[in-house]
Design a protein around this motif. Structure first.
Motif, short mmCIF file in Angstrom:
data_model
loop_
_atom_site.label_atom_id
_atom_site.label_comp_id
_atom_site.label_asym_id
_atom_site.label_seq_id
_atom_site.Cartn_x
_atom_site.Cartn_y
_atom_site.Cartn_z
N SER A 105 21.86 11.60 30.90
CA SER A 105 22.66 12.47 31.01
C SER A 105 22.91 13.18 29.64
N ARG A 108 22.90 16.92 29.51
CA ARG A 108 23.88 17.66 30.09
C ARG A 108 25.21 17.58 29.09
N ASP A 109 25.31 16.54 28.38
CA ASP A 109 26.29 16.48 27.77
C ASP A 109 26.52 17.45 26.43
N GLU A 110 25.07 17.67 25.96
CA GLU A 110 25.04 18.53 24.99
C GLU A 110 25.38 19.90 25.46
N ARG A 112 27.32 20.88 27.93
CA ARG A 112 28.70 20.98 28.16
C ARG A 112 29.62 21.13 26.79
N SER A 113 29.01 20.37 25.84
CA SER A 113 29.68 20.42 24.35
C SER A 113 29.37 21.80 23.96
#
Length: 259
Positions: A105, A108-110, A112-113
């Protein structure tokens, strides 16, 4: 200490060149990100040369996050890499503790950030982009790299594999894990030999011979893809890829079928 100094000096040279490229391309956002990372690297170099101890070391060792470990491994390799190679390089040369499952993930986290606060971080771990300008499955890159280095053309997987083999072979600190990794890679490089432990010089030479065959064509393919990405994609898609049919919401696909 000399190995760390060499690593920092190489990184500083890469960042300075990246700043120049961004300025020539009039990409102010990329230039700001690169300059921030350059300042951090220069401060680390100054502290190492002067023998200063960073404040966090006085309080005890700082926990290196999974994100930072991935960034360090990609900086060592210098090209897009699959998650399993990032994990192997991190463990072999950087005392990393990351597992492949932790990277599932991460991108995906990057993304979103980035979307919530564009360019709020010095760098982002992002996707390599295919000829459709969609994210290449399983490949990780760094946002501060030139756009063309983050592209994946027809020859790019082989070119990047050979480049990684050279970078790993040239690591000054040899480790048993690193030798095993290099030996596995050497089996897929004609003329690299089958010694265990491998001869790093022989592996690097064989990889460079094959690179000379593919590098020019691959560079041209990547440059063309980069031009398309710059002209067709917004900032977020340039880092994380354009939507494909598989990512279009089902409701919209149903509307299209109804027509």
């Amino acid at each position: 200490m000399s190995d760390r100094l060499d690593e920092l000096e190489r990184r500083i040279d890469e960042l300075r060149a990246g700043v120049r490229r961004a300025m020539r391309a009039r990409d102010g956002a990329a230039a700001r990100v690169l300059r921030a990372e350059l300042r951090t690297a220069e401060k680390a170099w100054d502290a190492l040369v002067s023998g200063e101890q960073p404040a966090e070391k006085a309080r005890g060792p700082r926990l290196v996050t999974v994100r930072e470990q991935v960034h360090q491994a990609l900086a060592l390799l210098g090209v897009p890499a699959q998650a399993r190679l990032v994990v192997a390089v991190s463990g072999a040369f950087l005392a990393g503790t990351i597992r492949s499952s932790q990277l599932t993930s991460l991108r995906r986290d990057e993304e979103r950030s980035f979307r919530s606060s564009p360019y709020g971080r010095p760098y982002y771990l992002c996707a390599a982009l295919t000829d459709r300008l969609s994210p290449a499955r399983g490949y990780l890159t760094v946002s501060t790299w030139p756009v063309e280095r983050r592209m994946v053309g027809p020859l790019s997987p082989r070119v990047d594999f050979l480049t990684c083999a050279v970078r790993i072979a040239e690591q000054p600190a040899r480790t048993p894990e690193g030798d095993r990794l290099l030996a596995r890679m050497a089996r897929n490089i004609p003329g690299a030999g089958d010694e265990v432990p491998p001869d790093p010089g022989r592996v690097a030479e064989a990889a460079r011979r094959e690179l000379a065959v593919h590098a020019e064509r691959d560079a041209a393919d990547r440059a063309e893809l980069a031009r398309r990405a710059v002209t067709q994609l917004d900032d977020a898609a340039r880092l994380f890829g354009a939507a494909t049919l598989t990512t279009v919401p089902r409701s919209l696909m149903a509307m299209g079928d109804a027509r």
